[in-house]
Design an enzyme around this catalytic site. Structure first.
Site, short mmCIF file in Angstrom:
data_model
loop_
_atom_site.label_atom_id
_atom_site.label_comp_id
_atom_site.label_asym_id
_atom_site.label_seq_id
_atom_site.Cartn_x
_atom_site.Cartn_y
_atom_site.Cartn_z
N SER A 61 0.85 -1.12 -0.29
CA SER A 61 -0.22 0.13 0.00
C SER A 61 0.77 1.24 -0.04
O SER A 61 1.65 1.52 -0.94
CB SER A 61 -1.03 0.01 1.20
OG SER A 61 -1.86 0.85 1.23
N HIS A 62 0.87 2.05 0.99
CA HIS A 62 1.38 3.12 1.17
C HIS A 62 2.50 3.59 1.51
O HIS A 62 3.34 4.22 1.67
CB HIS A 62 0.41 4.26 1.77
CG HIS A 62 0.13 3.65 3.23
ND1 HIS A 62 -0.84 2.60 3.25
CD2 HIS A 62 0.65 3.76 4.49
CE1 HIS A 62 -0.89 2.23 4.64
NE2 HIS A 62 -0.10 2.70 5.37
N THR A 99 -11.71 -1.24 11.73
CA THR A 99 -10.63 -0.75 10.82
C THR A 99 -10.58 -2.11 10.00
O THR A 99 -10.28 -3.03 10.13
CB THR A 99 -9.56 -0.22 11.54
OG1 THR A 99 -10.09 0.59 12.44
CG2 THR A 99 -8.51 -0.04 10.58
N GLU A 122 -13.02 5.35 5.53
CA GLU A 122 -12.03 5.34 6.63
C GLU A 122 -11.21 6.56 6.90
O GLU A 122 -11.02 7.16 5.71
CB GLU A 122 -10.98 4.06 6.62
CG GLU A 122 -11.78 2.74 6.50
CD GLU A 122 -10.59 1.73 6.60
OE1 GLU A 122 -10.57 0.99 7.70
OE2 GLU A 122 -9.92 1.53 5.65
N GLU A 123 -10.94 6.93 8.15
CA GLU A 123 -10.27 8.22 8.49
C GLU A 123 -8.88 8.05 7.64
O GLU A 123 -8.42 9.29 7.64
CB GLU A 123 -10.28 8.56 9.65
CG GLU A 123 -9.41 7.35 10.49
CD GLU A 123 -7.85 6.94 10.22
OE1 GLU A 123 -7.36 7.67 10.32
OE2 GLU A 123 -7.66 5.78 10.36
N LYS A 174 -1.58 -9.68 -0.46
CA LYS A 174 -2.80 -10.07 0.08
C LYS A 174 -3.66 -10.82 -0.97
O LYS A 174 -3.52 -10.65 -1.99
CB LYS A 174 -3.66 -8.82 0.49
CG LYS A 174 -3.94 -7.78 -0.86
CD LYS A 174 -4.87 -6.52 -0.03
CE LYS A 174 -4.85 -5.61 -1.26
NZ LYS A 174 -5.73 -4.52 -0.74
N ASP A 220 -5.48 2.70 -3.76
CA ASP A 220 -6.86 2.67 -3.29
C ASP A 220 -7.17 3.82 -2.08
O ASP A 220 -8.44 4.04 -1.94
CB ASP A 220 -7.05 1.27 -2.34
CG ASP A 220 -5.99 0.97 -1.35
OD1 ASP A 220 -5.31 1.93 -1.17
OD2 ASP A 220 -6.23 0.01 -0.76
N ASP A 235 -0.82 1.47 -4.15
CA ASP A 235 -1.67 0.70 -5.08
C ASP A 235 -2.92 1.33 -5.36
O ASP A 235 -3.57 0.66 -5.94
CB ASP A 235 -1.91 -0.39 -3.98
CG ASP A 235 -2.68 -0.24 -2.82
OD1 ASP A 235 -2.58 0.84 -1.95
OD2 ASP A 235 -3.46 -1.24 -2.47
N ASP A 282 -2.29 6.84 -3.29
CA ASP A 282 -1.22 5.75 -2.65
C ASP A 282 -0.72 4.93 -3.62
O ASP A 282 -0.89 4.44 -4.72
CB ASP A 282 -1.54 5.27 -1.17
CG ASP A 282 -2.59 4.21 -1.59
OD1 ASP A 282 -3.29 4.03 -2.61
OD2 ASP A 282 -2.55 3.09 -0.65
C1 G1P Z 1 -4.25 1.22 8.19
C2 G1P Z 1 -5.70 2.24 8.32
C3 G1P Z 1 -6.97 1.35 8.04
C4 G1P Z 1 -6.75 0.88 6.74
C5 G1P Z 1 -5.43 -0.01 6.51
C6 G1P Z 1 -5.40 -0.63 5.19
O1 G1P Z 1 -4.21 0.13 9.26
O2 G1P Z 1 -5.64 2.73 9.51
O3 G1P Z 1 -7.77 2.17 8.30
O4 G1P Z 1 -7.94 -0.06 6.40
O5 G1P Z 1 -4.24 0.67 6.73
O6 G1P Z 1 -5.21 0.45 4.12
P1 G1P Z 1 -3.58 0.17 10.45
O7 G1P Z 1 -2.23 0.54 10.22
O8 G1P Z 1 -4.32 1.43 11.13
O9 G1P Z 1 -4.05 -1.23 11.33
ZN ZN Z 2 -3.34 1.24 -0.34
#
Ligand code: G1P
Ligand code: ZN
Length: 541
Positions: free
Chosen positions: A111-112, A342, A361-362, A124, A279, A277, A275
């Site tokens: 991801s990021h 989450t 999500e925030e 995943k 999303d 990927d 980001d």
């Molecule tokens: C984080 C974000 C959550 C998101 C996840 C995947 O997870 O807080 O909202 O779904 O990345 O992108 P966390 O590191 O808080 O468990």
């Molecule tokens: Zn991502």
């Protein structure tokens, strides 16, 4: 067939978004293979199945895909649909899984998180509905990692992933597809492209920062080629294995280049970023950053302006730490509103059941029922659709929204790379004290209730416990604490702080200032700064 002599993968548990580890961990001989075999065993085998596969282009992406293709073939898969050059954004992969009715898919991304040999990698498995693996499946995969004894891999050379079309590996078919085309076609069915074209033709200017990650080709195709945004609208648009050395995380901290453009002289009307990927999203107007929680609320309030939601929105969902801004819209508009743990997988069951059409999500994830993943470019397009229909700027939309619904001031404070034991003790001790907190005063606020969030899925009845500590104060204030499930070094403690403001003359304060009392009260309760040995959080968003 090969026998596993060591189990470097033993006990690897996927977090909220698959398994993320340092790239070098994934490259340890046998690690990827054992994990992939654990996935295949955990989902009941691959024989006769079809899967989608692609990733965000980070370091090790193509090598990992080649390995997974060989393993899928040896495990009897019938067909693999691969993004050209191994690329697929997470939303595009989710769409392909649904479009072709496959048995799921493999998405290679952290991801990021930064990419590179000294950064992070991830894998995943997504389900046939296009969404992240459910708890039951990740548990089954986890169980496999602890006792896997062999994996299967075909002895074959690399597949040419650069050429579109059909090929094969042993008895398995491989289809190399354009990663962008189907996704773009889907977007055209959801939004009013003609109206948005008129907007750009009228001189509306935007900057989209792809952060050297996977959305560059998608954003160029949609914004510049189809909607007529000026060439150069998309910056950092070529995916790089190390994302140019940056964190491809669309928030004001990591997307500082875009923030500089949006607050500088000659700023365009609209800015957005996505980001690694593809999303997540960031929405920013000229000098006006929109928090993800507010973005979800504004989208919910205006969704009917997009063709996809012309019939209305029956329900919305937000993760528990996300602010209550969308709840206020839902209450005013008669939409059902759900609070979930989450992670996007919890939205999937509500979306599948038709209980909600929008979720967010925030952490910069927003999406809808067109997929079972959050979708960065989708969020950008719905904002463009809203702007085109209302003729309002981002800051006008925000001002009007807060005047109508009140403003949920919000901030997230992250304490990163905390020693795991320290973080666990802090959370446990706080949890033990929760029953005594109600009624106590801290820094001018009084605790009304405190608990650990548990969630009962209204569709399948499953219960998920231990989803973070919630402390509700008077004055419409709230604090939430939880441990990150996606970090790769030590523990990350996330502190989410919120307060609703409805007084008309107090709607345009700086968030940290507006939240000063909540921040002070929470620090008094948790002692988090002192206990982690920090002066304050590592990141405030
Ligand atoms: C984080 C974000 C959550 C998101 C996840 C995947 O997870 O807080 O909202 O779904 O990345 O992108 P966390 O590191 O808080 O468990
Ligand atoms: Zn991502």
């Amino acid at each position: 067939m090969k026998t596993v002599l060591t189990r470097p993968v033993a006990g690897q548990k996927a977090g909220t978004s698959g398994l993320r580890r340092q790239t070098r961990d994934f490259m340890v001989p046998g690690f990827l293979e054992n994990y992939v075999q654990s996935i295949l065993n955990g989902i009941g085998g691959a024989a006769g199945k079809t899967f989608v596969i692609g990733g965000d282009g980070r370091y090790f992406n193509q090598e990992a895909i080649q390995t997974i293709l060989r393993m899928a073939a040896a495990n009897g898969a019938e067909k693999m649909i691969v993004g050209q050059n191994g690329l697929l954004s997470t939303p595009a992969a989710s769409h392909l899984i649904r479009l072709h009715g496959t048995d799921g898919g493999f998405i290679l991304s952290a991801s990021h998180n930064p990419g590179g040999i000294d950064a992070d990698f991830g894998l995943k498995f997504n389900m046939p509905n296009g969404g992240p693996a459910t708890e039951a499946v990740t548990d089954a995969i986890f169980a496999q990692t602890t006792n896997i004894s062999e994996y299967y891999i075909a002895e074959a050379g690399d597949i040419d992933l650069a050429t579109l079309g059909q090929t094969s590996l042993a008895a398995m078919q491989i289809s190399v597809v354009d990663p962008v085309a189907d996704y773009v076609a889907l977007m055209q069915t959801l939004f009013d492209f003609d109206e948005i074209r008129v907007l750009f033709a009228g001189g509306f200017r935007m900057t989209f920062d792809a952060m050297h990650a996977v959305t560059g080709p998608y954003a160029k195709a949609v914004l510049e080629d189809m909607l007529g945004a000026a060439p150069g609208t998309v910056i950092n648009g070529t995916p790089l294995p190390d994302f140019g050395g940056g964190h491809p995380d669309p928030n004001p901290i990591w997307a500082h280049e875009l923030m500089g453009i949006m607050t500088g002289p000659g700023a365009p009307d609209f800015g957005a970023a996505s980001d690694g990927d593809g999303d997540r999203n960031m929405i920013v107007g000229r000098g006006a950053y929109v928090t993800p929680s507010d973005s979800l609320a504004v989208i919910a309030a205006n969704a009917h302006l997009a063709p996809a939601f012309a019939d209305g929105v029956v329900g919305v969902a937000r993760s528990m730490p996300t602010s209550g801004a969308v709840d206020r819209v839902a209450a005013a508009k008669g939409m059902d509103c759900f609070e979930t743990p989450t992670g996007w997988k919890f939205f999937g069951s509500l979306l599948d059941a038709g209980k909600v059409r929008l979720c967010g999500e925030e952490s910069a994830g927003t999406g809808a029922d067109h997929l079972r993943e959050k979708d960065g470019l989708w969020a950008v397009l719905i904002w463009l659709n809203i702007i085109a229909k209302t003729g309002k700027s981002v800051s006008e939309l925000m001002t009007d929204h807060w005047a109508a619904y009140g403003r949920n001031y919000y901030t997230r404070h992250d304490y990163e790379a905390v020693e795991s034991a320290t973080a666990a003790t802090l959370m446990q001790e706080l949890e033990d004290r929760l029953p005594d907190l109600a009624g106590q005063g801290f820094a001018g606020l009084t605790v009304q209730s405190a608990d650990v969030f548990a969630y009962d899925d209204p569709v399948d009845g499953s219960r998920t416990t231990g989803q973070g500590i919630r402390i509700r104060f008077d004055k419409d204030a709230r604090a939430v604490l939880r441990l990150s499930g996606t970090g790769t070094k030590g523990a990350t403690i996330r502190l989410y702080l919120e307060r609703l403001e409805t007084r008309g003359d107090k709607l345009h304060l700086d968030a940290q200032t507006a939240l000063a009392e909540v921040i002070a009260a929470t620090d008094e309760i948790t002692g988090i700064a002192a206990r982690t040995g920090r002066k304050g959080p590592d990141v405030r968003t």
